[in-house]
Every structure is written in C-alpha cells, then in structure tokens.
Design a protein around this motif. Structure first.
Motif, mmCIF file in Angstrom:
data_model
loop_
_atom_site.group_PDB
_atom_site.id
_atom_site.type_symbol
_atom_site.label_atom_id
_atom_site.label_comp_id
_atom_site.label_asym_id
_atom_site.label_seq_id
_atom_site.Cartn_x
_atom_site.Cartn_y
_atom_site.Cartn_z
ATOM 1 N N GLU A 133 38.076 -55.520 91.103
ATOM 2 C CA GLU A 133 36.833 -55.239 90.386
ATOM 3 C C GLU A 133 37.075 -55.090 88.888
ATOM 4 O OE1 GLU A 133 36.526 -54.497 94.546
ATOM 5 O OE2 GLU A 133 37.895 -53.580 93.081
ATOM 6 N N GLU A 134 38.159 -54.404 88.537
ATOM 7 C CA GLU A 134 38.486 -54.228 87.125
ATOM 8 C C GLU A 134 38.856 -55.562 86.472
ATOM 9 O OE1 GLU A 134 39.430 -52.475 83.379
ATOM 10 O OE2 GLU A 134 38.099 -51.969 85.065
ATOM 11 N N ALA A 181 34.596 -61.010 82.931
ATOM 12 C CA ALA A 181 33.180 -61.123 82.561
ATOM 13 C C ALA A 181 32.970 -60.788 81.087
ATOM 14 C CB ALA A 181 32.340 -60.206 83.447
ATOM 15 N N ILE A 182 33.664 -59.769 80.602
ATOM 16 C CA ILE A 182 33.552 -59.406 79.187
ATOM 17 C C ILE A 182 34.037 -60.554 78.311
ATOM 18 C CG2 ILE A 182 34.505 -57.904 77.388
ATOM 19 C CD1 ILE A 182 34.458 -55.638 79.469
ATOM 20 N N ARG A 183 35.154 -61.149 78.701
ATOM 21 C CA ARG A 183 35.698 -62.264 77.913
ATOM 22 C C ARG A 183 34.729 -63.440 77.903
ATOM 23 N NH1 ARG A 183 42.004 -63.498 78.233
ATOM 24 N NH2 ARG A 183 41.832 -61.334 77.553
ATOM 25 N N ILE A 189 44.679 -62.341 82.717
ATOM 26 C CA ILE A 189 44.356 -60.907 82.789
ATOM 27 C C ILE A 189 45.021 -60.264 84.003
ATOM 28 C CG2 ILE A 189 42.453 -59.289 83.148
ATOM 29 C CD1 ILE A 189 40.733 -61.215 81.419
ATOM 30 N N SER A 190 45.052 -60.975 85.136
ATOM 31 C CA SER A 190 45.706 -60.445 86.338
ATOM 32 C C SER A 190 47.197 -60.247 86.124
ATOM 33 C CB SER A 190 45.479 -61.392 87.524
ATOM 34 O OG SER A 190 44.120 -61.513 87.825
ATOM 35 N N ALA A 191 47.809 -61.174 85.384
ATOM 36 C CA ALA A 191 49.246 -61.070 85.136
ATOM 37 C C ALA A 191 49.581 -59.893 84.225
ATOM 38 C CB ALA A 191 49.759 -62.374 84.517
ATOM 39 N N PHE A 192 48.663 -59.570 83.305
ATOM 40 C CA PHE A 192 48.932 -58.479 82.360
ATOM 41 C C PHE A 192 48.586 -57.118 82.976
ATOM 42 C CE2 PHE A 192 48.101 -55.679 78.748
ATOM 43 C CZ PHE A 192 49.241 -55.901 77.987
ATOM 44 N N TYR A 193 47.399 -57.023 83.589
ATOM 45 C CA TYR A 193 46.987 -55.759 84.217
ATOM 46 C C TYR A 193 47.363 -55.817 85.696
ATOM 47 C CZ TYR A 193 44.343 -55.051 79.930
ATOM 48 O OH TYR A 193 43.987 -54.891 78.621
#
Length: 294
Positions: free
Chosen positions: A144-145, A151-153, A134-138
C-alpha cells in the motif's frame, strides 16, 4: 537582485508553503495580513523568502488562519527557526513531511528545468518503472505504501502533460539508462517507447548522451537538476534559479550561489554539445525498446 535581498533556501520553502496555504483558503495577501495584524508588504516578503525578522508568532498566526493542522504548523514554525539560525544552509536531509518536501515544492513552482540523469527521471517514468525503483529503495514498505508513492510520482507528471503552461523540460539522459534493466524487459520496452512519445511534446526536449562521448570534463559528475522559476510581468526573477543534487543515501544538496549555478549551466552545455540530436535520440530509444521485446 542584490545578494542581501536574495531569498535563501529555507526562507523560500517556508514562504512557498505559506503562500500555497493562503491560496488554498482563497485569501488575498491584503486580507490575510490584516487578519493577523501584519502589513501586506511584510507578508509578501515572508511569502517570497526575502530577508526580514522571522517571528514564530506570525507563522503560527498564519497557520491558524489557514487552518493548517497542528503537525504541519509545528513543522512550519521549526522551519522558520532553522531559517533564522542557518540562512545559508544548502545540505538538507529528510527534514520535511510531504507538505515540506523541498524538491517537490520547487519543482511545482518552476517554469523550466534542465536535468542530467543516468536513469529515467521521475517526471517521465511509467508506473511500472517507478514501482520497480521505489520497491527496491523502500524494501520494507508495504504494498500500500509503495502504491501511494507511485501514485504521488504519477500525479507530479501532470505538470509536464497539462495543456496550460506545462513545465518546460530539457532532459539530457545518459545512454546507460537504456540498458540498466529496471523491472524487467517488458517494463523497459514500455518505458523506452513512452520516452520516445513524450519527447514529441513541444515542452520536452530529450537528448541522449552516448557512451562514445566518454566523460564530460573528465569526471563522473552524476545527476543534477537546474530549476528556473521564470520572471514576472516586469521582467524580474520570481525566484533565483537553483541546482538540486540528490543526496541518495545522505543529505540532498542545493546550489544557490549564482557563480555555482552558472557552472552547472556550463556543464549542461558541454553535455549537450556531445549528445545525440532529438531525432537520433528517438531512433535509439525505439531500437533498444525493440531489443527488449525480442
């Protein structure tokens, strides 16, 4: 189910959202229908995505009854308008908020799925593996985001591990997922050990598609997910099965036509025929995990 009675994708999504909101409020169909002066049969057709005239005032009235916030109400009305204008749409971009996340909504409603992947699928990812992806994509997102998305995943994964009616998963995972380093050796070792343990669950079948199998059907077909929604007590399909193909940098693709869905089942059969068995899969997962720990 005759083709002219089959719910289309946008209608299904709208109906699923409205059904979820009604159930959150604890209302039965008959009560909700009476409150907005709609017949129970009409509301049931709306919730199951069956063809009928979609009226914006009905959608607005239901959202008001369910106390849906203004932003989500407008999205529901917009979705109704799109469903009326584009009933056969199959390619969708980022049209929806979290409540209208098309794939997550279908995944939550599915009874079983078959997936082919070239990375660990989201429902089986550890928090660190998910964080790295997720960090690599966003890339511009705040910590925090990123944490919220992780957490959702992780919350979604409860449908696999819950005791009552867990999601039945068949995962056909390409061997490249074991060697494509996500988050570093420690993260990979933990993730592969976790996969080996999850594969012991009675509702999870995990098999590796080895490099030695070459290219199934002579093509690089990429990841896909076949979602099945089961049958009701009368043996009728709750919803027609659907295939999801992630768009990644463009629009996602949803395949609904029965002949095309069947083609993906045939592709899954072909991959399955070349895959390692479940014991061989666990052995290879553990062996590669130990290599990362060395």
């Amino acid at each position: 189910m005759p083709d002219d009675e089959s719910p289309t994708l946008l209608r299904r999504q709208l109906g699923r959202f409205l059904r979820d909101q009604r159930e959150i409020k604890g209302l039965i169909i008959a009560t909700a229908a009476q409150e907005i002066q709609l017949s129970p049969a009409a509301l049931q057709r709306l919730e199951t995505g069956r063809p009928q005239k979609l009226r914006k005032q009905d959608v607005r009235a239901l959202c008001e009854l369910y106390e849906v916030d203004t932003d989500e109400t407008e999205k529901a009305i917009d979705l109704a308008a799109q469903a009326a204008k584009n009933p056969d749409i199959t390619a969708l971009g980022g049209l929806f908020s979290n409540a209208f996340n098309m794939y997550v909504g279908m995944e939550r409603s599915a009874r079983s799925l078959i997936t082919y992947h070239e990375q660990v699928p989201g429902l089986l990812q550890t928090a660190d593996y998910a964080h790295a992806l997720i960090s690599a994509f966003y890339r511009d997102a705040s910590p925090e985001e990123i944490g919220r998305r992780v957490a959702i995943r992780k919350t979604r994964q409860a449908m696999v591990t819950r005791k009552r009616s867990p999601l039945a998963m068949e995962v056909l995972l390409h061997e490249s997922a074991l060697h494509r380093v996500i988050g570093g050796p420690r993260v990979m070792a933990t993730q592969l050990h976790e996969l080996a343990e999850l594969s012991k669950l009675p509702n999870v079948k995990l098999r590796l598609h080895p490099y030695s199998a070459g290219m199934t059907w002579g093509i690089l077909h990429g990841p896909f997910v076949i979602l099945d929604f089961g049958t009701d007590r009368n043996g009728k399909q709750v919803e027609p099965p659907i295939v999801y193909v992630e768009g990644r940098l463009s629009s996602d693709l949803y395949v609904e036509r029965p002949d095309e869905v069947q083609r993906y089942h045939e592709l899954a059969d072909a991959v399955r025929a070349e895959a390692l068995d479940e014991i061989g899969t666990r052995d290879l997962l553990r062996r590669v995990a130990r290599e990362f720990q060395a």
